[in-house]
Write a protein that holds these residues in place. Structure first.
Motif, PDB file in Angstrom:
ATOM      1  N   ARG A  24       0.837  -1.215   0.000  1.00  0.00           N
ATOM      2  CA  ARG A  24       0.000   0.000   0.000  1.00  0.00           C
ATOM      3  C   ARG A  24       0.864   1.254   0.000  1.00  0.00           C
ATOM      4  NH1 ARG A  24      -3.317  -2.993   3.609  1.00  0.00           N
ATOM      5  NH2 ARG A  24      -2.289  -2.023   5.375  1.00  0.00           N
ATOM      6  N   TYR A  25       1.928   1.246   0.806  1.00  0.00           N
ATOM      7  CA  TYR A  25       2.830   2.395   0.884  1.00  0.00           C
ATOM      8  C   TYR A  25       3.520   2.627  -0.462  1.00  0.00           C
ATOM      9  CZ  TYR A  25       6.655   5.368   2.474  1.00  0.00           C
ATOM     10  OH  TYR A  25       7.545   6.390   2.608  1.00  0.00           O
ATOM     11  N   ALA A  26       4.037   1.554  -1.063  1.00  0.00           N
ATOM     12  CA  ALA A  26       4.716   1.671  -2.354  1.00  0.00           C
ATOM     13  C   ALA A  26       3.747   2.100  -3.441  1.00  0.00           C
ATOM     14  CB  ALA A  26       5.374   0.342  -2.725  1.00  0.00           C
ATOM     15  N   ALA A  28       1.091   3.897  -3.196  1.00  0.00           N
ATOM     16  CA  ALA A  28       0.765   5.316  -3.043  1.00  0.00           C
ATOM     17  C   ALA A  28       1.887   6.181  -3.616  1.00  0.00           C
ATOM     18  CB  ALA A  28       0.529   5.650  -1.577  1.00  0.00           C
ATOM     19  N   GLY A  29       3.130   5.807  -3.353  1.00  0.00           N
ATOM     20  CA  GLY A  29       4.263   6.551  -3.893  1.00  0.00           C
ATOM     21  C   GLY A  29       4.351   6.447  -5.404  1.00  0.00           C
ATOM     22  N   ILE A  30       4.078   5.271  -5.920  1.00  0.00           N
ATOM     23  CA  ILE A  30       4.125   5.061  -7.365  1.00  0.00           C
ATOM     24  C   ILE A  30       2.993   5.835  -8.046  1.00  0.00           C
ATOM     25  CG2 ILE A  30       3.823   3.318  -9.170  1.00  0.00           C
ATOM     26  CD1 ILE A  30       5.289   1.375  -7.229  1.00  0.00           C
ATOM     27  N   GLU A  32       1.813   8.631  -7.279  1.00  0.00           N
ATOM     28  CA  GLU A  32       2.184  10.045  -7.375  1.00  0.00           C
ATOM     29  C   GLU A  32       2.959  10.347  -8.652  1.00  0.00           C
ATOM     30  OE1 GLU A  32       4.323  11.094  -3.863  1.00  0.00           O
ATOM     31  OE2 GLU A  32       2.621  10.725  -2.543  1.00  0.00           O
ATOM     32  N   THR A  33       3.609   9.349  -9.219  1.00  0.00           N
ATOM     33  CA  THR A  33       4.370   9.547 -10.450  1.00  0.00           C
ATOM     34  C   THR A  33       3.487   9.476 -11.689  1.00  0.00           C
ATOM     35  OG1 THR A  33       4.886   7.201 -10.779  1.00  0.00           O
ATOM     36  CG2 THR A  33       6.395   8.467  -9.395  1.00  0.00           C
ATOM     37  N   GLU A  44      10.980  -0.253 -14.236  1.00  0.00           N
ATOM     38  CA  GLU A  44      12.078  -0.547 -13.314  1.00  0.00           C
ATOM     39  C   GLU A  44      12.983  -1.644 -13.868  1.00  0.00           C
ATOM     40  OE1 GLU A  44      14.431   0.191 -10.064  1.00  0.00           O
ATOM     41  OE2 GLU A  44      12.758   1.331 -10.846  1.00  0.00           O
ATOM     42  N   ARG A 107       9.067  12.263 -12.693  1.00  0.00           N
ATOM     43  CA  ARG A 107      10.092  12.652 -11.725  1.00  0.00           C
ATOM     44  C   ARG A 107      10.643  11.492 -10.898  1.00  0.00           C
ATOM     45  NH1 ARG A 107      11.668  16.674 -14.104  1.00  0.00           N
ATOM     46  NH2 ARG A 107      10.306  18.439 -14.226  1.00  0.00           N
ATOM     47  N   LEU A 108      10.151  10.276 -11.117  1.00  0.00           N
ATOM     48  CA  LEU A 108      10.603   9.144 -10.325  1.00  0.00           C
ATOM     49  C   LEU A 108      12.088   8.895 -10.506  1.00  0.00           C
ATOM     50  CD1 LEU A 108       9.845   6.790  -8.464  1.00  0.00           C
ATOM     51  CD2 LEU A 108       9.521   5.421 -10.515  1.00  0.00           C
ATOM     52  N   SER A 111      14.405  10.803  -8.386  1.00  0.00           N
ATOM     53  CA  SER A 111      14.412  10.535  -6.960  1.00  0.00           C
ATOM     54  C   SER A 111      15.155   9.257  -6.614  1.00  0.00           C
ATOM     55  CB  SER A 111      12.971  10.437  -6.437  1.00  0.00           C
ATOM     56  OG  SER A 111      12.334   9.314  -7.005  1.00  0.00           O
TER      57      SER A 111
END
Length: 115
Positions: A24-26, A28-30, A32-33, A44, A107-108, A111
């Motif tokens: 879930r955390y990953a 959410a971050g993904i 955003e991209t 990846e 922007r991934l 980062s």
């Protein structure tokens, strides 16, 4: 003598809950991209391994060739990958674009250290 599986069952449940939380955390971050999980996984792999045929990517990210082709289409539309004609068959091999040619909306890669 009867052996108890309670310890291993508990460990399995704890690990599964941890995996769900990390996913879930990953995700959410993904998100955003502007990418989905499958798009991110394909990109990846391409960034780390270089140009690969679709069937090779499939074994790494656990997606079908059709799903990978659609993900590559989306990445191509966003300007994140290009297609290189395969010398072994008549198919195309997706390849990540160099950093300077990627669209500014993504922007991934900036980062991630070393990209």
């Amino acid at each position: 003598m009867i052996r108890s599986n309670q310890g291993t069952d508990h460990a399995w449940l704890v690990l599964m809950k941890a995996m769900r939380a990390l996913t879930r955390y990953a995700a959410a971050g993904i998100a955003e991209t502007g990418l989905g999980l499958s798009d991110f996984g394909v990109l990846e792999v391409l960034l780390n391994k270089g140009p690969l045929p679709v069937n090779t990517i499939g074994t790494i990210v656990d997606l079908t060739p059709g799903s990978i082709s659609i993900a590559v289409d989306r990445l191509f539309a966003k300007g994140l990958v290009t297609r290189v004609e395969s010398t072994e068959d008549r198919g195309n091999v997706p390849s990540p674009l160099p950093r300077e040619r990627r669209t500014s909306s993504f922007r991934l890669s900036e980062s991630i250290p070393g990209r």
